[in-house]
Design a protein around this motif. Sequence first.
Motif, PDB file in Angstrom:
ATOM      1  N   PHE A  49       0.812  -1.219   0.000  1.00  6.96           N
ATOM      2  CA  PHE A  49       0.000   0.000   0.000  1.00  6.96           C
ATOM      3  C   PHE A  49       0.842   1.264   0.000  1.00  6.96           C
ATOM      4  N   ALA A  50       2.111   1.152   0.409  1.00  8.52           N
ATOM      5  CA  ALA A  50       2.963   2.336   0.441  1.00  8.52           C
ATOM      6  C   ALA A  50       3.466   2.728  -0.947  1.00  8.52           C
ATOM      7  N   ASP A  51       3.177   1.943  -1.949  1.00  6.23           N
ATOM      8  CA  ASP A  51       3.549   2.309  -3.317  1.00  6.23           C
ATOM      9  C   ASP A  51       2.391   3.080  -3.929  1.00  6.23           C
ATOM     10  N   GLY A  52       2.560   4.395  -4.055  1.00  5.88           N
ATOM     11  CA  GLY A  52       1.433   5.261  -4.403  1.00  5.88           C
ATOM     12  C   GLY A  52       1.280   5.575  -5.879  1.00  5.88           C
TER      13      GLY A  52
ATOM     14  N   TYR B  27      -2.260   5.828  -7.499  1.00  8.59           N
ATOM     15  CA  TYR B  27      -3.128   6.988  -7.279  1.00  8.59           C
ATOM     16  C   TYR B  27      -3.063   7.932  -8.479  1.00  8.59           C
TER      17      TYR B  27
ATOM     18  N   ASP C  49      -2.847  -4.810  -1.573  1.00  6.67           N
ATOM     19  CA  ASP C  49      -2.612  -4.452  -0.173  1.00  6.67           C
ATOM     20  C   ASP C  49      -3.314  -3.133   0.169  1.00  6.67           C
TER      21      ASP C  49
ATOM     22  N   ARG D 154      -9.074  -0.384   4.794  1.00  4.91           N
ATOM     23  CA  ARG D 154      -9.705   0.698   5.525  1.00  4.91           C
ATOM     24  C   ARG D 154      -8.933   2.022   5.472  1.00  4.91           C
ATOM     25  N   ASP D 155      -7.617   1.948   5.672  1.00 10.86           N
ATOM     26  CA  ASP D 155      -6.851   3.180   5.841  1.00 10.86           C
ATOM     27  C   ASP D 155      -6.387   3.792   4.522  1.00 10.86           C
ATOM     28  N   GLN D 156      -6.720   3.165   3.414  1.00  9.25           N
ATOM     29  CA  GLN D 156      -6.377   3.751   2.111  1.00  9.25           C
ATOM     30  C   GLN D 156      -7.617   4.199   1.338  1.00  9.25           C
TER      31      GLN D 156
ATOM     32  N   TYR E 177      -8.603   8.041   0.400  1.00 11.08           N
ATOM     33  CA  TYR E 177      -7.821   8.644  -0.687  1.00 11.08           C
ATOM     34  C   TYR E 177      -8.077   7.939  -2.028  1.00 11.08           C
TER      35      TYR E 177
ATOM     36  N   ARG F 145     -11.079   9.202  -3.488  1.00 15.27           N
ATOM     37  CA  ARG F 145     -10.917  10.571  -3.971  1.00 15.27           C
ATOM     38  C   ARG F 145     -10.278  10.604  -5.364  1.00 15.27           C
ATOM     39  N   VAL F 146      -9.330   9.730  -5.622  1.00 18.69           N
ATOM     40  CA  VAL F 146      -8.636   9.796  -6.915  1.00 18.69           C
ATOM     41  C   VAL F 146      -9.358   9.025  -8.011  1.00 18.69           C
TER      42      VAL F 146
ATOM     43  N   ARG G  73      -7.805  -8.331   5.786  1.00 11.15           N
ATOM     44  CA  ARG G  73      -8.437  -7.051   6.092  1.00 11.15           C
ATOM     45  C   ARG G  73      -9.948  -7.215   6.006  1.00 11.15           C
TER      46      ARG G  73
ATOM     47  N   GLU H 259     -14.629   9.453   6.533  1.00  8.93           N
ATOM     48  CA  GLU H 259     -13.603   9.934   7.458  1.00  8.93           C
ATOM     49  C   GLU H 259     -13.461  11.450   7.495  1.00  8.93           C
ATOM     50  N   PHE H 260     -13.579  12.092   6.341  1.00 10.61           N
ATOM     51  CA  PHE H 260     -13.416  13.553   6.321  1.00 10.61           C
ATOM     52  C   PHE H 260     -14.654  14.224   5.741  1.00 10.61           C
TER      53      PHE H 260
END
Lengths: 172, 558
Positions: A91-94, A97, A118, A121-123, A126, A129-130, A141, A152-153
């Motif tokens: 998930f850290a490979d963005g 997006y 990967d 919930r926490d991605q 965003y 949004r994209v 998960r 969330e926002f």
Amino acid sequence: MPKIIKERRVQDDAWKVVTLAAGETAASVRLPVGPLLVPLAVWRARRAELIAREYEHGEPLGVWLAPDEGPETLLDDLDDFTVVAVHFPKFADGRGYSTARLLRERYGYRSELRAFGDVGRDQIFYLNRVGFDSFMVGTGRDATDALAAFGEFPEVYQGAVDQPLPLFRRRA
Amino acid sequence: MYRYDDYDRAIVTARVAQFRDQTRRFLAGTLPADEFRPLRLQNGLYVEKNGPMLRIAVPYGVLSAQQLRKLAAVTRRYDRGVGHFTTRHNLQLNWVKIEEVPDILAELAEVDMHAIQTSGNDIRNIVTDHFAGVADDELADTRPWAELLRQWSTLHPEFAYLPKKFKIGITAAREDRAAIRVNDVGLELRQDANGATGFRVFVGGGLGRTPLVGQAIRDFLPWPHLVTYLEAVLRVYNRYGRRDNTTKARIKILVKSLGAVEFARQVEEEWSHLKDGPATLTQAEVDRVAAHFAPPAYENLPAEDLCYVGFLREDAAFARWAARSVHAHKVPGYAAVTLSLKGLRAAPGDATAEQLEAAADIAEHFSFNEVRVSHEQNLVLPHVPLRELYTVWHLAKAVRLASPVTGLVGDIIACPGGDFCELANARSLNVVAELQERFENLHLQHEIGELDINISGCMNACGHHHIGHIGILGVDKHGAEFYQVALGGRQGHGLAFGEVVGPAFAADEVGDAVERIVGVYLEHRLGHERFIDTFDRIGLAPFRSAAYQQTEQEKIYA
Ligand code: SF4
């Protein structure tokens, strides 16, 4: 049946993700019946065959992109796909997006855009949004738990696919 | 100062709730540690040697008295009553508990503060000139632009998982006090021939393992395009920056491998699609944000204050402090004042809760409620009437915020180093203590004059050692702490990286080496030449031979 998040609900999903195991090639990999998300290499190698499957058997077309496969590779065929999926091995490979925004904002892709791998919930806030509108959360998960991500926002500063206008053009 | 409205507040409050939930899941064991890690980093929470460390954002270094008091309260309640200001003007708390971090964030949100993107592979806190809005050498106030970019970068959905961290610096002054060319993107505000505002854009600067100076990829970017152009830069970087090797993942490596010309071409191509899109800034928005930074209600004062002049004459200690701590202000009768966080026997940038509160009181009474944090790890009172300087000095002195060493040897910039940081090769605070002791004599410090000493505990260069006149880098030699010394680095428009003098020094040699280097300067300087001028004139060689003299002799006798 596997579950995905779509239309902000957990739903059954019939799509199978085709991957190339060691020793398999795009030309030789067996394509099972049913709706398939094929790797870009398979789409390229067997485009005619896949289109025939759609025409003759009504199997919808899907393709998936790896992080380093930009959307530019699909431009001529975008209208053919029922689903374009983007793989997130970590998930850290963005990179995905940017892929999503380009597909939606520049290349006018309107059908289902799916994030898988990967992600969870926490991605999802965003990712949504994209421009992603379906999500296959990673193993281990919880898809139901992940639904909370959408809310969330209550507000966002930047324009993106979900809300093209940045806050400063909407601020009361 | 920028004040949140309901929108800003809603976003920051939601971020607190989101992080509270992530923390809860982590503590409950449903969010694995390796998944929590990037999430907590995006909210400034590290897990360091002594336990968790929280880095609180001080956007572009601006604080109100009320915010300072809140920082003091948080430091006292959740930490050990000491905070550490960094070279990106954030505040680090070294002794927090993970389970209490959501409460800290909730308290910060009460005063329009947060810890968003103070770490992680995302767009970091934007730095600018600590004298923005008051400097007499600036073209315009950079704070509105920094705030516009803060809002744009905050929780940006496309750029939360970049190859590596991304730092932006802005300056508008003749003297670049924000070191913009060692940022991933440096923005230099300028005006074209018609007086329109725009930016020269530098990319690919940075310190760390491969120090590089940012290169200009656009000479003049008209301000409405600031955000769309940056989105283009970030998108090219997000897509093509290296992800296979974390030490090669910064944008500078991409710019270096493509060449600035080709990188610029790719950005322009990407930008051609984004230009004039909805993210194009509007005059109305710039005006709205700029209104928050309108000058305070200055009095009409004479340019010279007789009382101040009198005190300077009569009180030598005050004069010595003023010579280092009082800075020119664009409004007659006012000055900007450094409150030094470089006390003796204290880590550079450390501030106790009492000091933060005292600084808040002083700011409230004498500086229109406002304080700045400088990248030299000091506090600045941006608008003090000259007639109050003597009082301010007394008040500052009472809480040890008046070391008269700003810009001198005692004003060492240092990262927390091996005492606190997981990544360190060596401690840095031991070297600070050693040098402070050797140069304790204030007469000597003033005699030596301007001299920037920067210390980092490892390659990551948080202490900006490359741009110190004397830069000291902690290295590891077979498990022992050693220190590499470089000379001739400098910040500002003449930005340059130091040249390494030679083999690294052992921990107990580095103090001697620095003293000998300073000795060479004192011996060779002409007139009022500064250290850096003498260095430029005589070069590295005399310093090099002196730095090792004693050590060689010791070897002979050993
Ligand atoms: S320079 Fe290295 S040791 Fe110092 S704070 Fe940064 S990472 Fe830690």
